[in-house]
Design an enzyme around this catalytic site. Sequence first.
Site, mmCIF file in Angstrom:
data_model
loop_
_atom_site.group_PDB
_atom_site.id
_atom_site.type_symbol
_atom_site.label_atom_id
_atom_site.label_comp_id
_atom_site.label_asym_id
_atom_site.label_seq_id
_atom_site.Cartn_x
_atom_site.Cartn_y
_atom_site.Cartn_z
ATOM 1 N N HIS A 45 34.373 45.025 35.575
ATOM 2 C CA HIS A 45 35.590 44.209 35.607
ATOM 3 C C HIS A 45 36.148 44.178 34.193
ATOM 4 O O HIS A 45 35.634 43.505 33.316
ATOM 5 C CB HIS A 45 35.302 42.800 36.104
ATOM 6 C CG HIS A 45 36.552 42.055 36.520
ATOM 7 N ND1 HIS A 45 37.695 42.023 35.741
ATOM 8 C CD2 HIS A 45 36.844 41.327 37.633
ATOM 9 C CE1 HIS A 45 38.619 41.302 36.351
ATOM 10 N NE2 HIS A 45 38.128 40.882 37.508
ATOM 11 N N GLU A 77 40.839 43.307 47.319
ATOM 12 C CA GLU A 77 41.890 42.711 46.468
ATOM 13 C C GLU A 77 42.619 43.802 45.695
ATOM 14 O O GLU A 77 42.840 43.702 44.499
ATOM 15 C CB GLU A 77 41.266 41.695 45.508
ATOM 16 C CG GLU A 77 40.486 40.598 46.205
ATOM 17 C CD GLU A 77 39.771 39.660 45.253
ATOM 18 O OE1 GLU A 77 39.634 38.468 45.593
ATOM 19 O OE2 GLU A 77 39.351 40.103 44.160
ATOM 20 N N GLU A 79 47.106 38.660 44.629
ATOM 21 C CA GLU A 79 46.285 37.657 43.937
ATOM 22 C C GLU A 79 47.039 37.089 42.726
ATOM 23 O O GLU A 79 47.687 37.826 41.979
ATOM 24 C CB GLU A 79 44.967 38.279 43.499
ATOM 25 C CG GLU A 79 44.020 37.269 42.884
ATOM 26 C CD GLU A 79 42.690 37.870 42.472
ATOM 27 O OE1 GLU A 79 42.020 37.272 41.611
ATOM 28 O OE2 GLU A 79 42.320 38.935 43.008
ATOM 29 N N CYS A 138 38.949 31.897 39.604
ATOM 30 C CA CYS A 138 39.564 32.623 38.497
ATOM 31 C C CYS A 138 41.056 32.337 38.391
ATOM 32 O O CYS A 138 41.607 32.273 37.281
ATOM 33 C CB CYS A 138 39.319 34.117 38.659
ATOM 34 S SG CYS A 138 39.769 34.771 40.286
#
Length: 682
Positions: free
Chosen positions: A212, A328, A344, A419
Site C-alpha cells: 500500500h 476498491e 472511495e 481510513c
Amino acid sequence: MKTLVPSLLLAGMLSAPAWAQAVKRSDYPIQAVSFTQVKLADSFWLPRLKTNTEVTIPASFQRCEATNRVKNFEMAAARQGKFATIFPFDDTDIYKTIEGAAYSLKLYPDEKLDQYMDELIRKVAAAQEPDGYLYTARTIDPAHPHNWAGPERWVKERELSHELYNSGHLYEAAVAHYEATGKKNLLGIALKNADLVCSVFGPGKRAVAPGHEIVEMGLVKLYRVTGKPEYLSTAKFFLDQRGHYQYDPKSPDPWRNGSYWQDHKPVVAQKEAEGHAVRAEYLYSAMADVAALTGDQQLLAAVDSIWENMVSRKLYVTGGTGAVPGGERFGANYELPNTTAYNETCAAVANVYWNQRMFQLHGEAKYIDIMEKVLYNGLISGVGLDGKSFFYSNAMQIKNSASFPQTEPARAGWFDCSCCPTNLARLMPSLPGYVYAQRGRDVYANLFISGTTDLRVNNKPVRITQQHNYPWQGNLKFTVNQAATADFNLLVRLPGWARGEAVPSDLYRFASSETPKITIQVNGKPTEYTTRNGYAVLSRKWRQNDVVEVQLPMDVRQVVAHPKVQDDLGKVALQRGPVVYCAEWKDNQGKASNLIVPAATTFTTSFQPQVLNGIMQLQATVPAVQVDAATTSISTTRQTLTAIPYYAWANRGKGEMTVWFPQQLTDVDLISRKAPEVTVGK
C-alpha cells in the site's frame, strides 16, 4: 543497527547544511504557496474548515481513544498486551488526525489541542523500538504479531502487513506538524524510522514493492525538509521494485494479478490507471514527486500516460475514481456504473494530491480543473454537514425497486477500517496550500476562495486578496497590494467548465455547444490578455490596490457521457459552475429514479440559505414516471424537479438519489411496494 538522531544532529539537518545549500536540486518548476502563507475568509470553505477543527478532528481523536487505537501505542510502549483493534494499519488513523490537527493550528491556534498532540506524540515515541521500528501490531507482542504481519519484520510488506504504509503516514504527519508548529518531536520519531527503512531497503539490501503505497511520498517530504539524499533514493528504489510480482493463476481472485497493488509491470511501463484506486493514486503522486526531483523522463512519460487514461476513461462526473467495489479498484476503460459505483473517499483525497503534483510539473489548468471537480463534488460528499458522519464509498445512484432492491445508505460515524474519516481530517485544513502557486514572476491563482496570501515576487512583498461568493456566483475579485510597484504576471485559471469543456477529454461533454464568454477587467476597464495553458496571463506593473475582476458564466449545463459509458447512455447530468447536482428523494415526492430531463429543459436557480447549510438549488418542470404496481399501468405527470449539489446528499435521512437522468422514457423498472432489504457498503 541503531540509527538514533541526536537533537544536535537533527537541528543541523533542519537548518540546511552547507553541502545541501551548495548543490542545486531539481524540483517541481512550479511551487505551491505554502498553507502557512494563505489565510481563508470565504463563506463556502471556511465554515467547513471550522467544522473540521471543532468537530471532525476532536471526534477522530475521541474515536481513536474509544476504539483502542491509542491503547495499542500504550501497550507497545509497555511491550505487553494484545493488539486491540482489527487492522495493522490502524496506527495511521492517529497519524492522519495529528496531521490534520497540525494544519488546523495554523487556522485556529488552540493551546489545549497543541498540548494534547504533544502527549499523543509522547505515546508514539514510547512505542517506537530502539532502532526506529514503529508498528504496534508487532511490538506489543513480537511472538504473536497480527496475522497480517508475518513472523518477521517486512516479510508480508507487499501483500498485507502495511508496515511501510504506516511509516508513510507517520512521515506525512511529522512534516505537517513541524511546518505548522516548528516542533521537532514528531519529526524526530519519523526521521529515526526513516533511517531504519533506508538501512533495510535499497540496492544490495532487502527489496520490496510496498503493498500500500504512501511511504514514497512521505520519504520525499522528509527529503525536502532535511536534504538527506537517502530519503529520495529510497523512495525511487521502492518505485523501481514494481513489476516483479509472481501471479498465482490458481488464485481465487483473478484480478489479484499484481495490478491490485500496481505491481504487474515496472512503473515506467505502466500506461493505465489500474488496481486499488487509493494505492494507485498515492503511487502516481510519488511518481510525479520523484520525476520532478530526479528529472527521470521515463517516470514522467508514464505518469502522464496514466493521468490521460484516468481522465479520459475512468473518471466519474463527480471526480470520483475506483468504480469497482471488489478490490476498491479502477474498472476497465469506460466501466463507470452508477448503482454500484465505489468511489472511495480516500481515492478523492489521493486524486487531489496527484493533480496538484501534475500541475506543478506542467503548469496546465486542466489538472486544477480535475482537482476542483474532486474538491467540490466527490471529496466533500464523503463527509456529512455535521462534520462527524461519513461515507466510505460515494454512490452515483440509490434506488429501491423490484429489480434493484437495496437499503439506502446512511452516513456512519466511524468504520472498522476508518481510513476515510481521518484522511478527510488531514486534507481539509491543508486546503489553503492549494490556492496559489508561483514560478519566478508568474503567480498562479488556481482555486477561487476568498482570503489573502502574502508572498514575494522578485524579492518584493506582494499581498493578493480574493473577494467573491464562489462557487455560487461567478464574479471574482482580486486586489493586489504591495509597498512599491511590482512587475509580475498574475495567471488566473479559466476553468474548463467556463470555456465549454466539461472535462479535459472526450469522456464528458456539455450537451450544448455554446461557449459563454469570460470577461476580465482591471480597475473597472476591460483588459486584453493572453492565454497560456488555460490561464489568463495578466502582465503589468502592479500598483497599490489594483483590482482584477473576472466574470465566469454560471449557466446550468447538461452533461453527456461518452457513448461507451453504458450506464449513462441517453442520460444527462447537471452542472452549474464547478458543482455537479443530483436529485434526492426529500425534494422530489419521495423518489428520484422516476425523473426525466428532456434536452430542452430549462432550469431556474435560487439560493436557499436555510437548506443544507446554504445551497444554490436548481428547479425545472419535467416529466415524472408513475407506475401502478397493481395494474402495471404506466403514466407520466409533470412535476417540479429539485436538484441539490451532489456533495450535500444523504444529510436528511435515507432515500433515493440520482446524478444521471434519462432524457426520455425507454424502459421502466417496476417499483415494488416493499422491497426486501439487503446490506450495502463496507
